[in-house]
Write a protein that holds these residues in place. Sequence first.
Motif, PDB file in Angstrom:
ATOM      1  N   ASP A   1       8.637   0.937 -14.559  1.00 58.23           N
ATOM      2  CA  ASP A   1       9.943   1.426 -15.003  1.00 58.23           C
ATOM      3  C   ASP A   1      10.025   1.439 -16.529  1.00 58.23           C
ATOM      4  OD1 ASP A   1      12.415   2.432 -13.966  1.00 58.23           O
ATOM      5  OD2 ASP A   1      13.390   0.644 -14.760  1.00 58.23           O
ATOM      6  N   LYS A   2       9.585   0.355 -17.158  1.00 60.52           N
ATOM      7  CA  LYS A   2       9.611   0.277 -18.627  1.00 60.52           C
ATOM      8  C   LYS A   2       8.722   1.349 -19.252  1.00 60.52           C
ATOM      9  CE  LYS A   2      10.469  -4.711 -18.640  1.00 60.52           C
ATOM     10  NZ  LYS A   2       9.829  -6.049 -18.797  1.00 60.52           N
ATOM     11  N   ILE A   3       7.534   1.526 -18.694  1.00 59.81           N
ATOM     12  CA  ILE A   3       6.593   2.490 -19.266  1.00 59.81           C
ATOM     13  C   ILE A   3       7.102   3.918 -19.104  1.00 59.81           C
ATOM     14  CG2 ILE A   3       4.254   3.432 -19.101  1.00 59.81           C
ATOM     15  CD1 ILE A   3       3.377   0.615 -18.141  1.00 59.81           C
ATOM     16  N   PHE A   4       7.546   4.266 -17.899  1.00 56.87           N
ATOM     17  CA  PHE A   4       8.017   5.636 -17.677  1.00 56.87           C
ATOM     18  C   PHE A   4       9.306   5.931 -18.452  1.00 56.87           C
ATOM     19  CE2 PHE A   4       5.168   5.778 -13.908  1.00 56.87           C
ATOM     20  CZ  PHE A   4       4.541   6.974 -14.205  1.00 56.87           C
ATOM     21  N   ASN A   5      10.166   4.942 -18.588  1.00 57.92           N
ATOM     22  CA  ASN A   5      11.379   5.142 -19.392  1.00 57.92           C
ATOM     23  C   ASN A   5      11.013   5.435 -20.844  1.00 57.92           C
ATOM     24  OD1 ASN A   5      13.259   4.869 -17.359  1.00 57.92           O
ATOM     25  ND2 ASN A   5      13.586   2.676 -17.688  1.00 57.92           N
ATOM     26  N   THR A   6      10.011   4.701 -21.360  1.00 54.55           N
ATOM     27  CA  THR A   6       9.554   4.933 -22.730  1.00 54.55           C
ATOM     28  C   THR A   6       8.944   6.322 -22.868  1.00 54.55           C
ATOM     29  OG1 THR A   6       9.096   2.564 -23.002  1.00 54.55           O
ATOM     30  CG2 THR A   6       8.072   4.064 -24.583  1.00 54.55           C
ATOM     31  N   LEU A   7       8.083   6.680 -21.936  1.00 48.75           N
ATOM     32  CA  LEU A   7       7.452   8.001 -21.969  1.00 48.75           C
ATOM     33  C   LEU A   7       8.490   9.116 -21.923  1.00 48.75           C
ATOM     34  CD1 LEU A   7       4.466   7.364 -19.537  1.00 48.75           C
ATOM     35  CD2 LEU A   7       4.261   7.986 -21.946  1.00 48.75           C
ATOM     36  N   SER A   8       9.442   8.977 -21.020  1.00 47.17           N
ATOM     37  CA  SER A   8      10.474   9.997 -20.855  1.00 47.17           C
ATOM     38  C   SER A   8      11.351  10.113 -22.098  1.00 47.17           C
ATOM     39  CB  SER A   8      11.333   9.660 -19.632  1.00 47.17           C
ATOM     40  OG  SER A   8      12.296  10.651 -19.416  1.00 47.17           O
ATOM     41  N   HIS A   9      11.724   8.972 -22.659  1.00 43.36           N
ATOM     42  CA  HIS A   9      12.622   8.962 -23.822  1.00 43.36           C
ATOM     43  C   HIS A   9      11.930   9.493 -25.074  1.00 43.36           C
ATOM     44  CE1 HIS A   9      15.727   7.692 -26.598  1.00 43.36           C
ATOM     45  NE2 HIS A   9      14.842   6.966 -27.265  1.00 43.36           N
ATOM     46  N   ILE A  10      10.681   9.090 -25.294  1.00 43.14           N
ATOM     47  CA  ILE A  10       9.968   9.449 -26.533  1.00 43.14           C
ATOM     48  C   ILE A  10       9.304  10.816 -26.452  1.00 43.14           C
ATOM     49  CG2 ILE A  10       8.145   8.749 -28.159  1.00 43.14           C
ATOM     50  CD1 ILE A  10      10.462   6.815 -28.128  1.00 43.14           C
ATOM     51  N   TYR A  11       8.676  11.117 -25.330  1.00 44.25           N
ATOM     52  CA  TYR A  11       7.851  12.327 -25.238  1.00 44.25           C
ATOM     53  C   TYR A  11       8.414  13.390 -24.298  1.00 44.25           C
ATOM     54  CZ  TYR A  11       4.496   9.262 -27.520  1.00 44.25           C
ATOM     55  OH  TYR A  11       3.889   8.404 -28.395  1.00 44.25           O
ATOM     56  N   GLY A  12       9.231  12.971 -23.341  1.00 40.34           N
ATOM     57  CA  GLY A  12       9.695  13.915 -22.336  1.00 40.34           C
ATOM     58  C   GLY A  12       8.599  14.165 -21.309  1.00 40.34           C
ATOM     59  N   MET A  13       8.994  14.389 -20.063  1.00 43.63           N
ATOM     60  CA  MET A  13       7.997  14.561 -19.005  1.00 43.63           C
ATOM     61  C   MET A  13       8.189  15.848 -18.210  1.00 43.63           C
ATOM     62  SD  MET A  13       7.650  10.624 -17.690  1.00 43.63           S
ATOM     63  CE  MET A  13       6.509  11.116 -16.417  1.00 43.63           C
ATOM     64  N   ALA A  14       9.016  16.724 -18.721  1.00 46.07           N
ATOM     65  CA  ALA A  14       9.312  17.968 -17.994  1.00 46.07           C
ATOM     66  C   ALA A  14       8.075  18.844 -17.827  1.00 46.07           C
ATOM     67  CB  ALA A  14      10.408  18.738 -18.724  1.00 46.07           C
ATOM     68  N   THR A  15       7.133  18.759 -18.778  1.00 52.19           N
ATOM     69  CA  THR A  15       5.941  19.615 -18.731  1.00 52.19           C
ATOM     70  C   THR A  15       4.734  18.907 -18.117  1.00 52.19           C
ATOM     71  OG1 THR A  15       5.343  18.933 -20.980  1.00 52.19           O
ATOM     72  CG2 THR A  15       6.660  20.948 -20.755  1.00 52.19           C
ATOM     73  N   CYS A  16       4.926  17.673 -17.669  1.00 54.79           N
ATOM     74  CA  CYS A  16       3.810  16.878 -17.155  1.00 54.79           C
ATOM     75  C   CYS A  16       3.415  17.341 -15.752  1.00 54.79           C
ATOM     76  CB  CYS A  16       4.186  15.397 -17.138  1.00 54.79           C
ATOM     77  SG  CYS A  16       2.767  14.325 -17.131  1.00 54.79           S
ATOM     78  N   LYS A  17       2.159  17.755 -15.598  1.00 58.98           N
ATOM     79  CA  LYS A  17       1.694  18.322 -14.328  1.00 58.98           C
ATOM     80  C   LYS A  17       0.947  17.317 -13.454  1.00 58.98           C
ATOM     81  CE  LYS A  17       0.798  22.642 -16.815  1.00 58.98           C
ATOM     82  NZ  LYS A  17      -0.285  23.508 -17.315  1.00 58.98           N
ATOM     83  N   GLU A  18       0.288  16.349 -14.095  1.00 56.27           N
ATOM     84  CA  GLU A  18      -0.566  15.441 -13.338  1.00 56.27           C
ATOM     85  C   GLU A  18      -0.413  14.020 -13.872  1.00 56.27           C
ATOM     86  OE1 GLU A  18      -4.955  16.374 -12.320  1.00 56.27           O
ATOM     87  OE2 GLU A  18      -5.084  14.869 -13.927  1.00 56.27           O
ATOM     88  N   ILE A  19      -0.091  13.079 -12.979  1.00 58.72           N
ATOM     89  CA  ILE A  19       0.046  11.666 -13.359  1.00 58.72           C
ATOM     90  C   ILE A  19      -0.808  10.853 -12.384  1.00 58.72           C
ATOM     91  CG2 ILE A  19       1.607   9.742 -13.768  1.00 58.72           C
ATOM     92  CD1 ILE A  19       3.845  11.758 -14.197  1.00 58.72           C
TER      93      ILE A  19
END
Length: 352
Positions: free
Chosen positions: A46-64
């Motif tokens: 949760d902490k990691i994904f919240n940071t990723l979403s807030h700083i970089y955005g994940m709308a264009t992320c195709k593969e995790i």
Amino acid sequence: MDLKEAYIHALCKELEIRQSYLQGTSVETIYFGGGTPSILNAGDFDKIFNTLSHIYGMATCKEITLEANPEDLSVDFLQTLSGFPFNRISIGIQTFDDGMLKRLKRRHNAAQAFVAVDNCCRAGFNNISIDLMYGLPEESLEMWMNDLSQALSMHPDHLSAYCLTYEKGTPLYEMLQKHQVKKTDEDTDLHFSILLTDTLTKAGYEQYEISNFCRPGKHSQHNSAYWEGIPYMGCGASAHSYNGTSREWNISSLTSYLSGIQTNQRNFETEERDTNTCYNELIITSIRTRQGLSLKRLEAVFGEKYLTYCLHMAQRYMEDGKLKKEGDYLRLTQKGIFVSDGIMIDLLCVKK
């Protein structure tokens, strides 16, 4: 704060302080690897994904992707993962021979590997990759055939297979030095490689890179970015990054990594690349893929001198059917794949 909590805190802080590294480029792939990310819990993710979403955005992320060992992929853990945007699982199986797994100091057995894949499928993951190794100590052709047969019975979407290397400082290397294990010879490894390619090709897999096979449309987008020279950022101890110009990597010591992030003085090293280094990287990353080396790109980036040199060094391999020139691309043939290391070494530009 325990060690894991301190590491997650440092990881998120590094993501924040390096926001400008990718120069605003949209994030397309994320890979949780380099050890055992499967020890993380829902709060950590949760902490990691919240940071990723807030700083970089994940709308264009195709593969995790999450990298995990078979013994960690329990029903409960996969239930946790399903609450996050993971859409690919990479499982380090290595071999289905229980005796060999013990010699390699692995914590799982073959039965657990099957359970792990089944658990992933039941949890709804439809992009599963497995890793195998060949050239294991005293491995026979029959053992490798069995590993491939067992792997195919899992119907994985992606399969990576690497020849074992004995790296200095590892327990296996020490065992080799003490003659406690016997290394397979080059001819045996070549037969393993041929069997690998023939078996997976007949089973409908595409060999899109020397060590990587997939069902149509299931190639690793993250790894492909490395081979295509796309910039990437790695966070955490020992993580490597490339911004299109230079490469850098974090210090491997966990305590030094943590203290550096905490004091805003990240411990890392940088490699500035000269023209020869850049040319050599293009050769190594391109030739190993099914697409091959774009000669137009080579000439556009490095000029006619490097293009002429590359084609001159490649000539004897084209004459004996190990390389082929198709339109703009220089590619390995099936025959060339089995001796690709030697071919790539000969194409490199070495300072004299």
